[in-house]
Write a protein that holds these residues in place. Structure first.
Motif, PDB file in Angstrom:
ATOM      1  N   GLN A  69      -0.559   0.810  -8.820  1.00 19.70           N
ATOM      2  CA  GLN A  69      -0.928  -0.237  -7.876  1.00 19.70           C
ATOM      3  C   GLN A  69       0.088  -1.368  -7.927  1.00 19.70           C
ATOM      4  O   GLN A  69       0.277  -1.995  -8.963  1.00 19.70           O
ATOM      5  CB  GLN A  69      -2.322  -0.774  -8.184  1.00 19.70           C
ATOM      6  N   SER A  79       2.729   1.528  -3.358  1.00 16.18           N
ATOM      7  CA  SER A  79       1.796   1.976  -4.403  1.00 16.18           C
ATOM      8  C   SER A  79       1.603   3.486  -4.345  1.00 16.18           C
ATOM      9  O   SER A  79       1.607   4.177  -5.386  1.00 16.18           O
ATOM     10  CB  SER A  79       0.446   1.266  -4.247  1.00 16.18           C
ATOM     11  N   SER A  94       1.617  -5.040  -6.320  1.00 18.69           N
ATOM     12  CA  SER A  94       1.265  -6.251  -5.580  1.00 18.69           C
ATOM     13  C   SER A  94       2.319  -7.318  -5.850  1.00 18.69           C
ATOM     14  O   SER A  94       3.201  -7.139  -6.702  1.00 18.69           O
ATOM     15  CB  SER A  94      -0.127  -6.759  -5.983  1.00 18.69           C
ATOM     16  N   ALA A 144       0.842  -1.206   0.000  1.00 17.26           N
ATOM     17  CA  ALA A 144       0.000   0.000   0.000  1.00 17.26           C
ATOM     18  C   ALA A 144       0.872   1.249   0.000  1.00 17.26           C
ATOM     19  O   ALA A 144       0.615   2.202  -0.748  1.00 17.26           O
ATOM     20  CB  ALA A 144      -0.923  -0.012   1.211  1.00 17.26           C
TER      21      ALA A 144
END
Length: 256
Positions: A153, A147, A155, A144
Motif C-alpha cells: 500500500q 500500490s 501513499s 492505487a
C-alpha cells in the motif's frame, strides 16, 4: 460667426431631428465592410473545421498507438490552421489521455492520466501515425495503481519527494516504511533511502518490502522517444515528467 441655415438639419415641432439617408458612397462602404466581415466569419468557420479534422486524426493515431479505451482530447493551437496543414506541420498540439494500459507481465503500471504538449507535429496521409519535433509530457500515476503494481500500500509521505509503503501479512502484522522517489535510467521510478516509520520490520515483512522497493519500476506505456526527467509526489499520486525530440506515435511505439 455667421452660419448658414442650409447647414442645419431641419427639425419638427415635436423636437425630433430629420436625418438624411446615407449617401451612395456611405452605402458602398457599409456593403464592403459587411462583405469582408462575412468572408472573415466564413474563413474562421472553414479553418475551425480543418482544425477539428486534424484533432480527430491525431487522437485516432494516439489511441491506436497507445491502446487507450477512450479517444484522447486534442487541441490544435494557432490560426490559421489551414496554412499549417498545407505546410504539413502543426505548430503546437496539446493532448490529454486517460487510463493508458500497462504493458508487460512484471509489475505492470498503467498511466492514470497523460498530458502531452507537441511542437512541430507532422501530418501525413495516414491516420495511424503522428510525428513531433519536440514533446513535453506528464504522466500521472495514482497511488492505487502504484500500490497494485508494487504489491504494497503506497501513499503520500510526510516529507516532500517521499512516499509511505505499508506491508501487512497474517501473523506478521503490519509495518510502514518511508522511501524517497526519484527518476532512474530507462524510464524507471526508483524508491531509495528506505526508513522504518511504524511497526516492527519482521523478516517476512522486510522480504515483501524488499521485493516491492529494491528494483526501480519501469514505465513501459509511454511513447518511444520520451525520456523521464523528474518525478514529484502529490496528494493523490506521482507526477512523472518527460521530454523528447523526434517522437513518433504509432502502434507498438511504447517504450520498453
Amino acid at each position: 460667426m455667421y452660419q448658414s441655415h442650409h447647414d442645419e438639419e431641419p427639425s419638427y415641432s415635436d423636437g425630433s431631428v430629420y436625418v438624411s439617408p446615407p449617401t451612395r458612397t456611405r452605402r458602398r462602404l457599409i456593403i464592403a465592410v459587411a462583405s469582408v466581415a462575412a468572408l472573415l466569419v466564413g474563413a474562421v468557420a472553414v479553418d475551425r473545421i480543418a482544425a477539428a479534422r486534424a484533432e480527430s486524426r491525431t487522437a485516432e493515431a494516439f489511441q491506436d498507438g497507445m491502446g487507450t479505451a477512450d479517444r484522447p482530447s486534442v487541441h490544435v493551437s494557432g490560426f490559421p490552421v489551414l496554412t499549417q496543414l498545407a505546410a504539413g506541420r502543426l505548430d503546437h498540439v496539446d493532448l490529454t489521455a486517460h487510463d493508458i494500459p500497462a504493458d508487460g507481465t512484471t509489475r505492470p503500471l498503467p498511466v492514470t492520466r497523460l498530458t502531452v504538449g507537441m511542437d512541430g507535429l507532422k501530418t501525413s496521409g495516414s491516420a495511424d501515425e503522428a510525428h513531433a519535433d519536440s514533446v513535453t509530457a506528464t504522466a500521472f500515476l495514482s497511488y492505487a495503481d502504484v500500490s497494485r503494481a508494487l504489491g504494497v500500500q503506497v501513499s503520500q509521505g510526510e516529507e516532500s519527494g517521499r512516499v509511505d509503503a505499508t506491508a501487512s501479512l497474517p501473523l506478521a502484522g503490519e509495518v510502514t516504511v518511508s522511501a524517497a522517489v526519484s527518476a532512474a535510467s530507462g524510464n524507471r521510478i526508483a524508491f531509495t533511502d528506505v526508513r522504518a516509520e511504524q511497526g516492527e520490520l519482521l523478516p517476512p515483512l522486510k522480504s515483501l518490502l524488499d521485493r516491492a522497493l529494491e528494483q526501480p519500476i519501469p514505465l513501459r506505456n509511454v511513447p518511444e522517444g520520451l525520456r523521464l526527467r523528474s518525478v514529484t509526489t502529490t496528494e493523490d499520486g506521482i507526477d512523472a515528467r518527460f521530454t523528447g525530440r523526434s517522437v513518433t506515435f504509432r502502434p507498438d511505439s511504447s517504450s520498453a
